[in-house]
Design a protein around this motif. Structure first.
Motif, PDB file in Angstrom:
ATOM      1  N   ILE A   1       0.817  -1.064  -0.081  1.00  0.00           N
ATOM      2  CA  ILE A   1      -0.005   0.073  -0.052  1.00  0.00           C
ATOM      3  C   ILE A   1       0.863   1.353   0.084  1.00  0.00           C
ATOM      4  CG2 ILE A   1      -1.809   1.332   1.326  1.00  0.00           C
ATOM      5  CD1 ILE A   1      -2.671  -1.329   2.535  1.00  0.00           C
ATOM      6  N   ILE A   2       0.855   1.980  -1.053  1.00  0.00           N
ATOM      7  CA  ILE A   2       1.557   3.284  -1.235  1.00  0.00           C
ATOM      8  C   ILE A   2       0.817   4.518  -1.580  1.00  0.00           C
ATOM      9  CG2 ILE A   2       3.455   4.159  -2.601  1.00  0.00           C
ATOM     10  CD1 ILE A   2       4.169   1.220  -3.393  1.00  0.00           C
ATOM     11  N   GLY A   3       0.738   5.394  -0.597  1.00  0.00           N
ATOM     12  CA  GLY A   3       0.209   6.571  -0.982  1.00  0.00           C
ATOM     13  C   GLY A   3      -1.322   6.484  -0.499  1.00  0.00           C
ATOM     14  N   CYS A   4      -1.688   5.776   0.371  1.00  0.00           N
ATOM     15  CA  CYS A   4      -3.064   5.455   0.985  1.00  0.00           C
ATOM     16  C   CYS A   4      -3.733   6.625   1.545  1.00  0.00           C
ATOM     17  CB  CYS A   4      -3.089   4.363   1.724  1.00  0.00           C
ATOM     18  SG  CYS A   4      -4.817   3.899   2.402  1.00  0.00           S
ATOM     19  N   ASN A   5      -4.857   6.953   1.109  1.00  0.00           N
ATOM     20  CA  ASN A   5      -5.683   8.121   1.926  1.00  0.00           C
ATOM     21  C   ASN A   5      -6.657   7.583   2.997  1.00  0.00           C
ATOM     22  OD1 ASN A   5      -7.777   7.113   0.388  1.00  0.00           O
ATOM     23  ND2 ASN A   5      -8.140   9.046  -0.495  1.00  0.00           N
ATOM     24  N   ASN A   6      -6.598   6.204   3.373  1.00  0.00           N
ATOM     25  CA  ASN A   6      -7.435   5.696   4.463  1.00  0.00           C
ATOM     26  C   ASN A   6      -8.738   5.746   4.248  1.00  0.00           C
ATOM     27  OD1 ASN A   6      -5.064   4.261   5.823  1.00  0.00           O
ATOM     28  ND2 ASN A   6      -4.663   6.821   6.534  1.00  0.00           N
ATOM     29  N   CYS A   7      -9.432   5.753   3.030  1.00  0.00           N
ATOM     30  CA  CYS A   7     -10.690   5.631   2.614  1.00  0.00           C
ATOM     31  C   CYS A   7     -11.452   4.643   3.289  1.00  0.00           C
ATOM     32  CB  CYS A   7     -11.016   6.235   1.347  1.00  0.00           C
ATOM     33  SG  CYS A   7     -10.860   4.705   0.051  1.00  0.00           S
TER      34      CYS A   7
ATOM     35  N   THR B   1      -3.858  -1.811   6.799  1.00  0.00           N
ATOM     36  CA  THR B   1      -2.677  -2.829   6.801  1.00  0.00           C
ATOM     37  C   THR B   1      -3.057  -4.072   6.199  1.00  0.00           C
ATOM     38  OG1 THR B   1      -3.257  -3.739   9.128  1.00  0.00           O
ATOM     39  CG2 THR B   1      -1.601  -1.962   9.080  1.00  0.00           C
ATOM     40  N   ILE B   2      -2.252  -4.993   5.559  1.00  0.00           N
ATOM     41  CA  ILE B   2      -2.301  -6.143   4.875  1.00  0.00           C
ATOM     42  C   ILE B   2      -2.050  -7.165   5.848  1.00  0.00           C
ATOM     43  CG2 ILE B   2      -1.951  -7.388   2.878  1.00  0.00           C
ATOM     44  CD1 ILE B   2      -1.318  -4.869   1.398  1.00  0.00           C
ATOM     45  N   ASP B   3      -2.973  -8.360   5.832  1.00  0.00           N
ATOM     46  CA  ASP B   3      -2.287  -9.615   6.614  1.00  0.00           C
ATOM     47  C   ASP B   3      -2.301 -10.458   5.470  1.00  0.00           C
ATOM     48  OD1 ASP B   3      -2.326 -12.206   7.769  1.00  0.00           O
ATOM     49  OD2 ASP B   3      -4.001 -11.666   9.117  1.00  0.00           O
ATOM     50  N   HIS B   4      -0.960 -10.566   5.125  1.00  0.00           N
ATOM     51  CA  HIS B   4      -0.382 -11.338   3.976  1.00  0.00           C
ATOM     52  C   HIS B   4      -0.786 -12.889   4.181  1.00  0.00           C
ATOM     53  CE1 HIS B   4       1.562  -8.015   1.902  1.00  0.00           C
ATOM     54  NE2 HIS B   4       2.001  -7.943   3.087  1.00  0.00           N
ATOM     55  N   ASP B   5      -1.038 -13.271   5.335  1.00  0.00           N
ATOM     56  CA  ASP B   5      -1.567 -14.785   5.749  1.00  0.00           C
ATOM     57  C   ASP B   5      -2.788 -14.999   5.274  1.00  0.00           C
ATOM     58  OD1 ASP B   5       0.852 -15.347   6.519  1.00  0.00           O
ATOM     59  OD2 ASP B   5       0.506 -14.851   8.783  1.00  0.00           O
ATOM     60  N   ARG B   6      -3.615 -13.800   5.307  1.00  0.00           N
ATOM     61  CA  ARG B   6      -5.092 -13.996   4.632  1.00  0.00           C
ATOM     62  C   ARG B   6      -5.241 -13.759   3.182  1.00  0.00           C
ATOM     63  NH1 ARG B   6      -8.801 -11.608   9.623  1.00  0.00           N
ATOM     64  NH2 ARG B   6      -8.258 -13.050  11.131  1.00  0.00           N
ATOM     65  N   CYS B   7      -4.369 -12.911   2.720  1.00  0.00           N
ATOM     66  CA  CYS B   7      -4.639 -12.216   1.337  1.00  0.00           C
ATOM     67  C   CYS B   7      -4.362 -13.656   0.115  1.00  0.00           C
ATOM     68  CB  CYS B   7      -3.483 -11.241   1.014  1.00  0.00           C
ATOM     69  SG  CYS B   7      -3.577 -10.520  -0.629  1.00  0.00           S
ATOM     70  N   VAL B   8      -5.214 -13.649  -0.511  1.00  0.00           N
ATOM     71  CA  VAL B   8      -5.207 -14.502  -1.545  1.00  0.00           C
ATOM     72  C   VAL B   8      -4.792 -13.885  -3.041  1.00  0.00           C
ATOM     73  CG1 VAL B   8      -6.825 -16.243  -0.497  1.00  0.00           C
ATOM     74  CG2 VAL B   8      -7.705 -14.584  -2.024  1.00  0.00           C
ATOM     75  N   LEU B   9      -4.444 -12.832  -3.056  1.00  0.00           N
ATOM     76  CA  LEU B   9      -4.329 -11.998  -4.111  1.00  0.00           C
ATOM     77  C   LEU B   9      -5.143 -11.875  -5.210  1.00  0.00           C
ATOM     78  CD1 LEU B   9      -0.421 -13.353  -4.497  1.00  0.00           C
ATOM     79  CD2 LEU B   9      -1.201 -10.960  -3.565  1.00  0.00           C
ATOM     80  N   CYS B  10      -6.355 -11.951  -4.834  1.00  0.00           N
ATOM     81  CA  CYS B  10      -7.595 -11.728  -5.778  1.00  0.00           C
ATOM     82  C   CYS B  10      -7.523 -10.292  -6.314  1.00  0.00           C
ATOM     83  CB  CYS B  10      -9.066 -11.803  -5.197  1.00  0.00           C
ATOM     84  SG  CYS B  10      -9.367 -10.747  -3.807  1.00  0.00           S
ATOM     85  N   MET B  11      -6.883  -9.224  -5.856  1.00  0.00           N
ATOM     86  CA  MET B  11      -6.833  -7.902  -6.186  1.00  0.00           C
ATOM     87  C   MET B  11      -8.208  -7.234  -6.168  1.00  0.00           C
ATOM     88  SD  MET B  11      -3.527  -7.782  -6.413  1.00  0.00           S
ATOM     89  CE  MET B  11      -3.333  -6.303  -6.833  1.00  0.00           C
ATOM     90  N   ASP B  12      -9.230  -7.843  -5.585  1.00  0.00           N
ATOM     91  CA  ASP B  12     -10.429  -6.775  -5.540  1.00  0.00           C
ATOM     92  C   ASP B  12     -10.131  -5.662  -4.936  1.00  0.00           C
ATOM     93  OD1 ASP B  12     -11.751  -8.962  -6.693  1.00  0.00           O
ATOM     94  OD2 ASP B  12     -12.613  -9.902  -5.021  1.00  0.00           O
ATOM     95  N   CYS B  13      -9.388  -5.350  -3.824  1.00  0.00           N
ATOM     96  CA  CYS B  13      -9.010  -4.294  -3.279  1.00  0.00           C
ATOM     97  C   CYS B  13      -8.181  -3.198  -4.212  1.00  0.00           C
ATOM     98  CB  CYS B  13      -8.075  -4.495  -1.985  1.00  0.00           C
ATOM     99  SG  CYS B  13      -6.705  -5.318  -2.445  1.00  0.00           S
ATOM    100  N   ALA B  14      -7.523  -3.760  -4.902  1.00  0.00           N
ATOM    101  CA  ALA B  14      -6.764  -2.754  -5.845  1.00  0.00           C
ATOM    102  C   ALA B  14      -7.809  -2.226  -6.891  1.00  0.00           C
ATOM    103  CB  ALA B  14      -5.718  -3.505  -6.784  1.00  0.00           C
TER     104      ALA B  14
END
Length: 54
Positions: free
Chosen positions: A3-9, A29-42
């Motif tokens: 996460i780079i330059g997040c405005n915390n929306c 923050t990202i919990d990399h153990d839970r993240c499945v890289l679906c990229m829905d967040c992006a």
């Protein structure tokens, strides 16, 4: 992922179906153990603050 330059929306944390994104001390923050890289967040990040880094 990073996460780079997040405005915390918070949109990314709301969309994550794996609860991999959370607010801690007013920051996302990202919990990399839970993240499945679906990229829905992006996809919902309108400032493109979430990036995939190998």
């Amino acid at each position: 992922m990073a996460i780079i330059g997040c405005n915390n929306c918070g949109k990314c944390a709301l969309i994550c179906s794996h609860d991999a994104l959370e607010f801690h001390n007013d920051r996302v923050t990202i919990d990399h153990d839970r993240c499945v890289l679906c990229m829905d967040c992006a996809k919902v990040c309108f400032i493109k603050a979430i990036v995939y880094i190998e």
